[in-house]
Design an enzyme around this catalytic site. Structure first.
Site, PDB file in Angstrom:
ATOM      1  N   ALA A   1     -30.081 -14.641  29.455  1.00  0.00           N
ATOM      2  CA  ALA A   1     -29.936 -15.806  30.323  1.00  0.00           C
ATOM      3  C   ALA A   1     -28.644 -16.603  30.175  1.00  0.00           C
ATOM      4  O   ALA A   1     -28.218 -17.275  31.118  1.00  0.00           O
ATOM      5  CB  ALA A   1     -31.116 -16.742  30.093  1.00  0.00           C
TER       6      ALA A   1
ATOM      7  N   ASP B   1     -33.723 -11.179  20.350  1.00  0.00           N
ATOM      8  CA  ASP B   1     -33.245  -9.923  20.931  1.00  0.00           C
ATOM      9  C   ASP B   1     -34.289  -9.503  21.970  1.00  0.00           C
ATOM     10  O   ASP B   1     -35.427  -9.180  21.604  1.00  0.00           O
ATOM     11  CB  ASP B   1     -33.123  -8.880  19.809  1.00  0.00           C
ATOM     12  CG  ASP B   1     -32.550  -7.572  20.326  1.00  0.00           C
ATOM     13  OD1 ASP B   1     -32.745  -7.253  21.518  1.00  0.00           O
ATOM     14  OD2 ASP B   1     -31.921  -6.859  19.531  1.00  0.00           O
TER      15      ASP B   1
ATOM     16  N   ASP C   1     -30.356  -9.503  33.928  1.00  0.00           N
ATOM     17  CA  ASP C   1     -28.935  -9.538  34.303  1.00  0.00           C
ATOM     18  C   ASP C   1     -28.210  -8.915  33.108  1.00  0.00           C
ATOM     19  O   ASP C   1     -27.708  -9.617  32.242  1.00  0.00           O
ATOM     20  CB  ASP C   1     -28.533 -11.007  34.525  1.00  0.00           C
ATOM     21  CG  ASP C   1     -27.119 -11.159  35.026  1.00  0.00           C
ATOM     22  OD1 ASP C   1     -26.671 -10.325  35.820  1.00  0.00           O
ATOM     23  OD2 ASP C   1     -26.459 -12.141  34.615  1.00  0.00           O
TER      24      ASP C   1
ATOM     25  N   TYR D   1     -27.759   1.712  26.280  1.00  0.00           N
ATOM     26  CA  TYR D   1     -28.181   0.425  25.685  1.00  0.00           C
ATOM     27  C   TYR D   1     -29.071  -0.344  26.666  1.00  0.00           C
ATOM     28  O   TYR D   1     -30.106  -0.887  26.302  1.00  0.00           O
ATOM     29  CB  TYR D   1     -26.910  -0.360  25.342  1.00  0.00           C
ATOM     30  CG  TYR D   1     -27.090  -1.726  24.718  1.00  0.00           C
ATOM     31  CD1 TYR D   1     -27.825  -1.899  23.542  1.00  0.00           C
ATOM     32  CD2 TYR D   1     -26.491  -2.851  25.297  1.00  0.00           C
ATOM     33  CE1 TYR D   1     -27.965  -3.163  22.977  1.00  0.00           C
ATOM     34  CE2 TYR D   1     -26.617  -4.114  24.730  1.00  0.00           C
ATOM     35  CZ  TYR D   1     -27.356  -4.261  23.570  1.00  0.00           C
ATOM     36  OH  TYR D   1     -27.494  -5.501  23.005  1.00  0.00           O
TER      37      TYR D   1
ATOM     38  N   CYS E   1     -22.598  -6.855  36.604  1.00  0.00           N
ATOM     39  CA  CYS E   1     -21.306  -7.165  37.218  1.00  0.00           C
ATOM     40  C   CYS E   1     -20.366  -5.983  36.990  1.00  0.00           C
ATOM     41  O   CYS E   1     -19.217  -6.159  36.617  1.00  0.00           O
ATOM     42  CB  CYS E   1     -20.719  -8.465  36.664  1.00  0.00           C
ATOM     43  SG  CYS E   1     -20.494  -8.439  34.888  1.00  0.00           S
TER      44      CYS E   1
HETATM   45  N1  SAM Z   1     -27.527 -14.272  33.213  1.00  0.00           N
HETATM   46  C1  SAM Z   1     -26.382 -14.996  32.683  1.00  0.00           C
HETATM   47  C2  SAM Z   1     -25.886 -15.962  33.744  1.00  0.00           C
HETATM   48  O1  SAM Z   1     -26.140 -15.752  34.933  1.00  0.00           O
HETATM   49  O2  SAM Z   1     -25.244 -16.974  33.363  1.00  0.00           O
HETATM   50  C3  SAM Z   1     -25.288 -14.054  32.217  1.00  0.00           C
HETATM   51  C4  SAM Z   1     -25.785 -13.018  31.228  1.00  0.00           C
HETATM   52  S1  SAM Z   1     -24.549 -11.949  30.589  1.00  0.00           S
HETATM   53  C5  SAM Z   1     -24.308 -10.838  31.867  1.00  0.00           C
HETATM   54  C6  SAM Z   1     -25.463 -11.001  29.458  1.00  0.00           C
HETATM   55  C7  SAM Z   1     -26.086 -11.775  28.295  1.00  0.00           C
HETATM   56  O3  SAM Z   1     -26.865 -10.856  27.519  1.00  0.00           O
HETATM   57  C8  SAM Z   1     -25.112 -12.417  27.312  1.00  0.00           C
HETATM   58  O4  SAM Z   1     -25.319 -13.797  27.276  1.00  0.00           O
HETATM   59  C9  SAM Z   1     -25.481 -11.797  25.966  1.00  0.00           C
HETATM   60  O5  SAM Z   1     -25.438 -12.733  24.891  1.00  0.00           O
HETATM   61  C10 SAM Z   1     -26.916 -11.359  26.208  1.00  0.00           C
HETATM   62  N2  SAM Z   1     -27.410 -10.279  25.348  1.00  0.00           N
HETATM   63  C11 SAM Z   1     -26.758  -9.154  24.928  1.00  0.00           C
HETATM   64  N3  SAM Z   1     -27.575  -8.417  24.158  1.00  0.00           N
HETATM   65  C12 SAM Z   1     -28.761  -9.072  24.082  1.00  0.00           C
HETATM   66  C13 SAM Z   1     -30.011  -8.811  23.434  1.00  0.00           C
HETATM   67  N4  SAM Z   1     -30.172  -7.709  22.709  1.00  0.00           N
HETATM   68  N5  SAM Z   1     -31.021  -9.695  23.605  1.00  0.00           N
HETATM   69  C14 SAM Z   1     -30.849 -10.814  24.350  1.00  0.00           C
HETATM   70  N6  SAM Z   1     -29.690 -11.114  24.976  1.00  0.00           N
HETATM   71  C15 SAM Z   1     -28.665 -10.258  24.842  1.00  0.00           C
END
Ligand code: SAM
Length: 383
Positions: free
Chosen positions: A207, A257, A274, A301, A324
């Site tokens: 998020a 996570d 997302d 992943y 994106c």
């Molecule tokens: N949805 C957000 C927005 O609209 O502002 C952008 C999200 S960004 C594309 C992806 C997010 O996934 C990052 O904030 C990252 O920290 C988080 N992320 C990566 N691996 C993760 C995990 N294993 N569990 C939870 N979050 C994770």
């Protein structure tokens, strides 16, 4: 300097295989900032018409999005010079982050300076280049060469002619008051496609910093509850501040996570994933470092998140998946994986981009066709 130098050879080949004769125009566009820079009106606090009045008073030229009622955009200015323009001025070399900022119209701050020609004096006209030699802007030195290399803060060069110019919004009063959120058009479509309702159990799995969560909250008029998860503490902290600025009150933040989502024991009606991705669609990219190897690893992943989402959805529940990025593996191939796990594709309530590669019901935003970032949205239901 050709735009091709910005892309690793293997990635150029990958794009040519996937997009054929359109690969070159896509790569050219990826190097430029978006033509229309979007913000989302925070309708929890203000209407679009009122915000447009405020922005005009602040000296800007806002325009109404023809697609979304909460969308406003500003036209980009530039390019102000061509890639091979050589003003033959003393040079300041800056890091990638500073180069990308100057390229879009920001001032050059001293921490971004990597090197500067000996003898540059305060008040002198200089050219600003990225570490690979791309000219990103021209300006007037506000420090001499020694100071701009050593200083930890302050404007090193006042940029008078950036390559492009986008409005700088974060110093506006209307920003401080939480009247808008800077968000790309495709990102804004996502919350609509989710079609959130007050009675839904909604989970946003990845998020932070909260762009889409706060949009869902706005569509729900601050009613119901959204469970918003992220594994980055720093990004969650930023998200908390953003939600406060925007006056969002119906979000529960969880630091975890989200591949372990089923352990929470929740049955969700709607999940937004997302996904973390290779971000190949983000503009502008002065240069790209990702290769097809990264695409394959990232797609793998992402499947952990997809499996966790499917296990957490109730029967009949909805998954919206967005990225994106432009790759096939992270987009359509992962959708095929979802279908193989029993999900069914759904029609999207707002469909303003192209159909997917071999999949009709998903939408792909292309930099050269839709003049947006590269973006992908799929909506599926658990049968
Ligand atoms: N949805 C957000 C927005 O609209 O502002 C952008 C999200 S960004 C594309 C992806 C997010 O996934 C990052 O904030 C990252 O920290 C988080 N992320 C990566 N691996 C993760 C995990 N294993 N569990 C939870 N979050 C994770």
């Amino acid at each position: 300097m050709s735009y091709l130098e910005a892309f690793p050879q293997e990635l150029q080949e990958y794009y040519r295989k996937l997009f054929g004769s359109e690969a070159d125009i896509i790569m050219q566009k990826l190097r430029e900032p978006v033509e229309k820079y979007y913000i989302r009106v925070n309708t929890l606090k203000i209407s679009r018409d009122k915000l447009i009045e405020e922005l005009k008073k602040e000296g800007l030229k806002p325009k109404r999005s023809p697609y979304l009622e909460e969308g406003i955009y500003f036209e980009r200015e530039g390019p102000n010079f061509s890639d091979d323009y050589n003003p033959k001025l003393p040079k300041v070399i800056v890091n990638k982050f500073a180069a990308e900022s100057v390229y879009q119209g920001a001032q050059l701050y001293a921490p971004g300076v990597l090197n500067a020609d000996k003898g540059i004096r305060e008040g002198e006209e200089v050219e600003i280049r990225d570490p690979r030699g791309l000219l990103v802007g021209i300006g007037i030195a506000r420090m001499d060469y020694k100071e701009m290399i050593l200083a930890k803060r302050g404007i090193a060069v006042e940029v008078t002619l950036p390559k492009f110019k986008l409005p700088s919004l974060s110093e506006l009063k209307s920003y401080e008051k939480g009247y808008f959120y800077a968000q790309s058009l495709p990102s804004m479509v996502v919350a609509h496609v989710l079609e959130p309702e007050e009675s839904d159990v909604i989970i946003d799995m990845t998020a932070a910093p909260g762009g889409k969560t706060s949009h869902i909250a706005q569509l729900l008029q601050n009613r119901g509850e959204i469970i918003a998860i992220d594994k980055s503490r720093n990004r969650l902290k930023k998200m908390e501040e953003e939600l406060k600025r925007l006056g969002v009150k119906n979000v529960k933040l969880i630091h975890m996570d989200s591949r372990k989502l089923p352990e929470l024991g929740i049955e969700a009606d709607k999940i937004l994933l997302d996904a973390p991705c290779t971000a190949l669609g983000i503009r502008p990219k002065l240069w790209e470092t990702r290769t097809p190897k990264d695409i394959v690893a990232t797609a793998r992943y992402q499947r952990h998140f997809i499996s966790a989402a499917i296990r957490t959805l109730r029967k009949g529940g909805v998954l919206v998946y967005s990225t994106c990025t432009l790759s096939y593996e992270e987009n359509e191939e992962n959708v095929k994986y979802m279908i193989s796990k029993g999900l069914k594709l759904e029609r999207q309530s707002i469909f303003i981009a192209s159909h997917g590669i071999g999949i009709h019901e998903v939408q792909r935003f292309y930099p050269h066709k839709h003049l947006t970032q590269g973006f992908f949205i799929a909506k599926l239901r658990k049968a």
